[in-house]
Design an enzyme around this catalytic site. Structure first.
Site, mmCIF file in Angstrom:
data_model
loop_
_atom_site.group_PDB
_atom_site.id
_atom_site.type_symbol
_atom_site.label_atom_id
_atom_site.label_comp_id
_atom_site.label_asym_id
_atom_site.label_seq_id
_atom_site.Cartn_x
_atom_site.Cartn_y
_atom_site.Cartn_z
ATOM 1 N N GLN A 59 91.380 101.099 -3.051
ATOM 2 C CA GLN A 59 90.203 100.597 -3.461
ATOM 3 C C GLN A 59 89.333 101.793 -4.226
ATOM 4 O OE1 GLN A 59 89.543 98.770 0.831
ATOM 5 N NE2 GLN A 59 87.480 98.801 -0.420
ATOM 6 N N ARG A 85 83.835 96.045 5.189
ATOM 7 C CA ARG A 85 83.061 95.360 4.507
ATOM 8 C C ARG A 85 81.575 95.634 4.956
ATOM 9 N NH1 ARG A 85 84.162 88.886 2.802
ATOM 10 N NH2 ARG A 85 82.575 88.957 1.275
ATOM 11 N N CYS A 86 81.113 96.797 4.925
ATOM 12 C CA CYS A 86 80.035 97.402 5.512
ATOM 13 C C CYS A 86 79.559 98.761 5.056
ATOM 14 C CB CYS A 86 80.283 97.460 6.919
ATOM 15 S SG CYS A 86 79.250 98.635 7.814
ATOM 16 N N GLU A 143 78.634 92.643 1.602
ATOM 17 C CA GLU A 143 78.754 92.754 2.846
ATOM 18 C C GLU A 143 77.647 92.282 3.767
ATOM 19 O OE1 GLU A 143 78.567 97.015 2.371
ATOM 20 O OE2 GLU A 143 76.798 97.239 3.317
#
Lengths: 170, 776
Positions: free
Chosen positions: B211, B361-362, B731
């Site tokens: 990523q 996702r945070c 998120e």
């Protein structure tokens, strides 16, 4: 991953005969599905192998079997098996306690097995281990009765029964 | 902006034409598979490769001892801890890499892996994080000189004394012990790479599932510079990625081994994990044990909070937080409520579990923080017998009080929490539902309504506070417009399915008037894209999206100069409307952006630089603070514990929306990943450190079957400091959904005196809790 199984069963044989079979490694090991003795260290310690099959996964454990207790007076025994997967994929320990009680000419056998599995097989979770261990145990009982009755015992692994065990259809 | 443009990337994805790491085939490519430890803690007595090397196609078995010769057997983590690449003597968690098998094809590599014999001497592992701090617990990190316990770090924020005083004197204090379970991102594509080292030119091309390709290039150069792989000799390419969710931020040992082998043999080496390896060995998320407390008045005023955390990091701190934030942004945990007294502290410990702590996702521990504050707020409402919606309405920070300084030091940029909750209540029909619930309770039926009104903190981040390994967390955009008015734009971020190719094009289209379909977006190749810190923590729109807008504005300024020259007027006489400059008062005298760009190459003013390109590195002045109001309605079967999510309404406020369809898609996916830890997912370990659900057979990832029909909507409170007023949304749903679901289930069980259940709340847990209370 630890699982404890307790089974109670009756055999239609006198207690001393049952004791003789249960406490003799050469006799009892041949009743355990997939197990065989490979070496005798002394009268309490033996080397052996156990194969297990969980559906598509096969494991073979090499290990040592130790009689920690063989109390003929009280018909009590404790057996410790410690095995390492032959491919380095984990280990399996089993602590088995057996108690015999005479009941009107019959013999009442109570066995508890505490099985600790580490490694790949443990990842199947308790759901499978319990069922498979239970199924192995049932097969052991069947073999043990047959042995006592003087029948030929085939303790090779039966994949069918393991898979049945996996899905809980006992 | 604001248009539901169909995603440009979907044309290839839905036709199976995406190009992922595992699609890469290079001439002479070798394949790698990894032997993993069956034990959580053991000494390695021997590794015997004899049988493996007899298998046709197997050419090498690489161990830690081999890597040690090049000092490549260890690597730094993003949190400046250390991690084994391959062990030289001890394994620290189940599924840890032990040796790598290199073969001419993937099947031979797998057969070779089965044939490698490793002899271990198992040791008693430390699994329970609370026991890890016992004085008699074995010290796990004996590799760290002078380490005498399993403690990693302590962190705290807030006013300890004032908080203690408040809690001692408050009318009402509530307290719950919570566990935010260890879970896994379980992206559809596992991790993998192709390391391609060219011996002649001393150049490494690393195709990998990352990523953050630019940061990885720098890390490779820092770790392997001593063997000649300096940064200009390294190219990292991140092709299409099938989901990342934070799990593709860290560097895993497999990548490093592949690079080392390719470097040594001079051939490309491919490594792709299987599903179980991904689940068992790659970075977990969460695993915070939190003691949450709230103090307030009997009539429902929130006065303060206190949170004490025990963080289980496994064998090493391989979290992916900004350097100065060991607990990430947990300090957002004061929530959406107007009070100024709080104290938060955390201790992190080592255990014999896989390392990690990634931000699934945070924005780095926001999920844990939001769960703690939203659960304890409901607990407070329950204690004083006040409706939890009413309690929230009375305690929200007011719209006019923004920007608002939080007691932990954040400046919330903007928000309208009352509007969000009001809308959610209207959509769900809150008052009728409460009536229905009251009637059902009389009949002994269990129905619950749960609310979560969260404040998020995303877009890391301003360079004064935010860096990873010293690299500031800006992000970048480079726009090149070709003579015919078509553009290519490149970014330092990397989409893993978020739709950057579409949204970035829309931002540039909005600012420059070039249609989005004429803007080609590229990311992920460090040789071509400008440097950036990558995509995670909902940071792409707040950082690279902003960079795109600013770079486009630079081009618009140049366009104005060219237009003035072409129209022979002063720049001040020109007015812009998307797509063209025209002369004030004479709209027929105009130049389109395409005409202007053509002139930049064919007829530019003397003295002006030719061409039409701009780059911007955007350093955000603040983070953005999206918010949401979620309401969940559940029905619980008293006899079986079965939970049915009947309704789920999610009203999000992510500021100005670039593409509503993409936002809705993000929210749907995120809510499903929110229901996952709330009701299904947890990585479970036994006391020996065996993972008990290491396959998807036992680790329950919710599918469409388990997902309720999500009802989504939004309010819009633009960010005052972001160039286009956007905040980021990726998120929010994952963060906001779990407490809404947990609150709903606990609300259903409240008549039986149940005040808290740890997620995942399974039917068994509910049945057991009800049984203990004599309900069934």
């Amino acid at each position: 991953m630890k699982t404890t199984i307790e089974k109670n069963f009756q055999v239609d044989e006198p207690i001393d005969k049952v004791w003789e079979y249960l406490s003799d490694p050469a006799k009892i090991v041949t009743c355990v599905p997939g197990a065989s003795l490979t070496d005798t260290i002394d009268e309490d310690n033996y080397k052996g192998e156990v194969s297990l099959k969980f559906g598509p996964v096969k494991a073979k454990y090499n290990g040592q079997i130790t009689f920690q207790e063989r109390d003929k007076d009280n018909y009590k025994m404790q057996l410790l098996g410690k095995g390492l997967d032959s491919k380095g994929k984990g280990s399996a320990d089993m602590l088995m306690n057996g108690v015999l009680v005479e009941k009107g000419g019959q013999t009442d056998v109570t066995c508890t097995m505490e099985v600790t599995i580490t490694g790949m097989l443990a990842q199947f979770g308790s759901r499978l281990i319990n069922d498979v261990s239970g199924s192995v145990f049932d097969q052991f009982v069947k073999n043990f009765r047959a042995k006592l009755a003087g029948e030929e015992v085939d303790n090779t692994l039966s994949a069918g029964s393991m898979i049945k065990g996996m899905f809980g259809k006992k | 902006m604001g248009h539901s443009l169909k995603r440009k990337e979907d044309a290839r994805f839905i036709q199976g034409k995406g190009h992922y790491v595992d699609d890469i085939q290079l001439p002479g490519m070798l394949h790698m598979d990894i032997v993993r430890s069956p034990y959580a803690y053991a000494k390695i007595k021997s590794i015997n490769a004899e049988e493996a090397l007899k298998i046709p196609g197997v050419i090498a078995v690489v161990t830690g001892k081999d890597l040690e010769k090049y000092n490549l057997h260890w690597m730094p983590t993003l949190m400046s801890d250390t991690q084994m690449v391959l062990p030289t003597d001890t394994v620290m968690y189940q599924a840890q890499e032990v040796a790598a098998v290199i073969a001419t094809d993937r099947y031979a590599a797998r057969d070779g892996k089965e044939a490698v014999m490793v002899e271990y001497e198992p040791m008693k592992p430390v699994i329970d994080p609370y026991k890890s701090l016992d004085p008699d617990a074995p010290v796990l990190r004996t590799d760290k000189e002078g380490k005498k316990d399993n403690h990693i770090w302590h962190w705290e924020v807030g006013d300890k004394e004032a908080t203690e005083k408040l809690f001692n004197e408050a009318e009402v204090v509530v307290k719950e012990q919570m566990h935010i379970p260890r879970i896994h991102v379980s992206s559809i594509e596992t991790c993998g790479c192709v390391a391609d080292y060219d011996k002649i030119n001393n150049h490494l091309t690393m195709y990998m599932t990352t990523q953050a390709p630019h940061a990885i290039r720098t890390v490779i150069a820092l770790v392997a510079g001593h063997v000649g792989l300096t940064e200009e000799k390294v190219r990292v390419v991140s092709p299409d990625i099938g989901g990342g969710f934070g799990g593709k931020v860290p560097v895993y040992p497999g990548y490093v081994i592949a690079i080392a082998v390719s470097f040594l043999v001079g051939k490309p080496v491919k490594w792709v994990e299987d599903r179980s390896e991904n689940l068992q060995a790659d970075s977990f998320a969460r695993d915070y044990h939190i003691t949450a407390e709230m103090a307030g008045t009997k009539d429902g005023k929130i006065l303060g909070t206190r949170f004490k955390i025990l963080a289980d990091h496994g064998y090493t701190d391989a979290a992916a937080n900004p350097s100065k934030f060991p607990t990430g942004m947990f300090s957002i945990g004061t929530g959406s409520y107007d009070y100024q007294t709080t104290f938060m502290e955390a201790d992190a410990v080592y255990t014999n579990k896989p390392p990690g702590g990634v931000a699934y996702r945070c924005s780095f521990r926001v999920t844990e923080a939001v769960h703690a504050i939203e659960r304890i707020t409901d607990r407070f409402a329950l204690e004083i017998g006040k409706d939890p919606a009413q309690l929230r309405m009375e305690n929200f920070i007011k719209k006019e009080d923004f920007p608002w300084k939080s007691p932990t030091g954040w400046e919330y940029d903007s928000g309208d929490y009352h509007a969000g909750l009001k809308k959610a209540m209207e959509v769900v029909g809150y008052d009728e539902l409460r009536k229905e619930q009251a009637e059902k309770r009389k009949r002994g039926e269990l129905m619950g309504i749960g609310i979560s009104t969260f404040t998020e903190i995303v877009g890391a981040g301003p360079s004064k506070d935010f860096d990873i390994l010293g690299i500031k967390m800006f992000d970048s955009a480079e726009i090149r417009v070709h003579p015919t008015g078509k553009a290519i734009a490149r970014f330092g971020t990397k989409s893993q399915g978020q739709g950057h190719e579409t949204t970035y094009a829309q931002i540039i289209a909005e600012e420059l008037g070039i249609p989005a379909e004429h803007i080609q977006v590229e990311e992920g190749d460090t040789d071509t894209a400008p440097y950036g810190l990558g995509t995670y923590a909902s940071r792409s729109t707040p950082t690279a999206g902003a960079a795109a807008a600013v770079a486009a504005r630079k081009l618009r300024d140049k366009a104005r100069k060219i237009a003035a020259y072409l129209l022979e007027v002063s720049e001040d006489d020109l007015e812009w409307e998307p797509g063209k400059f025209f002369v004030k008062g004479a709209p027929e005298k105009s130049k389109t952006i395409q005409e202007i760009v053509f002139a930049a190459y064919t007829n530019h003013p003397q003295g002006m630089e030719a061409g039409f390109e701009a780059t911007h590195y955007y350093d955000p002045p603040n983070l953005t603070f999206p918010s949401g109001a979620y309401i969940c309605v559940v029905d619980v079967d008293k006899d079986t514990g079965e939970i049915k999510v009947r309704r789920f309404v999610a009203i999000d406020d992510c500021g100005n929306i670039i593409n509503p369809m993409i936002v809705q898609g993000q929210v749907h996916g995120g809510l499903t990943q929110g229901i996952a830890p709330a009701m299904y997912e947890e990585l479970v370990y036994d006391e020996d450190g065996n993972i008990l659900n290491g396959t998807f057979m036992d680790y329950l990832v919710p599918t469409a079957v388990e997902s309720p029909s999500w009802e989504t909507g939004h309010t819009v409170t633009p960010s005052p400091h972001h160039p286009i007023g956007a905040k980021g949304v990726g998120e929010s749903p994952t963060v906001g959904a779990p407490p809404a679901i947990a609150n709903a289930i606990v609300d259903a069980l409240a008549p039986y005196g149940i005040t808290h259940l740890d997620i995942p709340i399974t039917p068994y847990k509910v049945w057991k809790a009800l049984r203990e209370k004599g309900a069934n």
